[in-house]
Enzyme design. Structure first.
Site, mmCIF file in Angstrom:
data_model
loop_
_atom_site.group_PDB
_atom_site.id
_atom_site.type_symbol
_atom_site.label_atom_id
_atom_site.label_comp_id
_atom_site.label_asym_id
_atom_site.label_seq_id
_atom_site.Cartn_x
_atom_site.Cartn_y
_atom_site.Cartn_z
ATOM 1 C CG HIS A 144 -29.139 6.244 -19.920
ATOM 2 N ND1 HIS A 144 -28.176 7.143 -20.330
ATOM 3 C CD2 HIS A 144 -30.129 6.306 -20.863
ATOM 4 C CE1 HIS A 144 -28.566 7.730 -21.448
ATOM 5 N NE2 HIS A 144 -29.750 7.232 -21.796
ATOM 6 C CE1 TYR A 173 -40.865 8.905 -23.230
ATOM 7 C CE2 TYR A 173 -42.684 8.290 -24.675
ATOM 8 C CZ TYR A 173 -42.215 8.932 -23.539
ATOM 9 O OH TYR A 173 -43.091 9.600 -22.717
ATOM 10 C CG HIS A 226 -29.346 5.838 -26.530
ATOM 11 N ND1 HIS A 226 -29.991 5.867 -25.321
ATOM 12 C CD2 HIS A 226 -28.492 4.778 -26.457
ATOM 13 C CE1 HIS A 226 -29.557 4.873 -24.556
ATOM 14 N NE2 HIS A 226 -28.646 4.196 -25.236
ATOM 15 C CG ASP A 264 -29.240 10.028 -23.940
ATOM 16 O OD1 ASP A 264 -29.093 9.013 -24.659
ATOM 17 O OD2 ASP A 264 -30.100 10.123 -23.053
ATOM 18 C CD GLU A 322 -34.022 6.746 -27.389
ATOM 19 O OE1 GLU A 322 -32.849 6.682 -26.941
ATOM 20 O OE2 GLU A 322 -35.037 6.638 -26.670
ATOM 21 C CB SER A 358 -32.405 2.245 -18.223
ATOM 22 O OG SER A 358 -31.727 3.309 -18.848
#
Length: 276
Positions: free
Chosen positions: A190, A181, A250, A197, A247, A188
């Site tokens: 991100h 996760y 996300h 998110d 997720e 990543s």
């Protein structure tokens, strides 16, 4: 009546008689010689004579062309090409053994990709991408018309921040669980500045939780985010393709055209880019 010369007739008869006697004598001499050659063996002499006659007849016959014998086709080895072995697909859930990060990010058909097989340079630091933020604000306004108050509670994270988070998750749950996760630093989404998110303001209990997918806001995003250029990055049941567990919160900005195509086909970003 014609006058017949009896003297000439007598001479002709005598000549014929002499020729007959001469020929008989010659043949007798030849026969005697033949028998002499074959030791006066009559049977052997006659057999030899018959063979000689047969050989002469064969020699005088016109030569015959021999019938062409059928030629057996030569056996040739047929090379059977072996079917190429099916290319083994990379296990998307496992990080590569080589942990060295690249010098440049992976961009396929104009789309930036970050996953467990395609990491980012440690120095890659674009910040939150303005285009993605603008798209989110437009989507937030549209959601508000439906009574939803969307909040992007986590967007851009640099390499150092991701490293801090990952080490914390690993210490808490162990590396194997954390890898399902949380991305390792450099892997990543991100860090791309394109991942958002999203949750609902005032309903923080559902933030970063599977339960968000069952809320009104989660359902609205799943159905409408593509119209604003966002895709649900980690769909349910696609961990073997994306590398991460589902997720519901996300979302990743890819632009309206790409997002619409992915949503319409019901596929992941990896499948769209052809890397799985």
């Amino acid at each position: 009546m014609k006058f017949i010369d009896k003297g000439k007739q007598a001479n002709k008869k005598l000549y014929r008689k002499w020729m007959v006697i001469s020929l008989s004598a010659i043949m007798a001499a030849l026969a005697a010689m033949w028998f002499y050659i074959h030791d006066w063996n009559v049977e052997q002499s006659m057999r030899a004579l018959a063979e000689a006659v047969a050989i002469e007849e064969t020699a005088t016959e016109a030569p015959k062309e021999e019938a062409a014998m059928p030629v057996e086709p030569e056996e040739t080895e047929t090379s059977v090409e072996e079917e190429p072995a099916a290319e083994e697909k990379t296990d998307a859930t496992i990080y590569p053994a080589d942990s060295a990060l690249p010098e440049a990010p992976t961009v396929i058909n104009g789309v930036l990709l970050a996953n467990k097989q395609h990491p980012l340079p440690a120095t890659y630091a674009p910040g939150e991408v303005p285009e993605a933020r603008a798209a989110f604000e437009t989507m937030k306004a549209a959601a508000a018309e439906n009574g939803l108050n969307l909040s992007a509670f986590s967007t851009y994270r640099d390499f150092a921040r991701q490293k801090q988070l990952y080490e914390g998750y690993t210490a808490k749950d162990g590396q194997e669980a954390a890898d399902r996760y949380s991305a390792r630093p450099g892997y990543s989404e991100h860090q791309t500045g394109l991942a958002f998110d999203i949750g609902e303001a005032g309903k923080e209990q559902h933030w970063a939780s599977a339960s968000f997918g069952d809320t009104k806001g989660g359902k609205w995003l799943a159905a409408n985010a593509h119209a604003y250029g966002f895709i649900l990055r980690y769909p349910e049941g696609s961990e073997h393709i994306t590398g991460y567990m589902h997720e519901s919160w996300h979302f990743r900005y890819v632009g309206k055209d790409v997002a619409a195509d992915i949503h319409q086909k019901g596929i992941t970003l990896e499948e769209y880019l052809g890397v799985q």
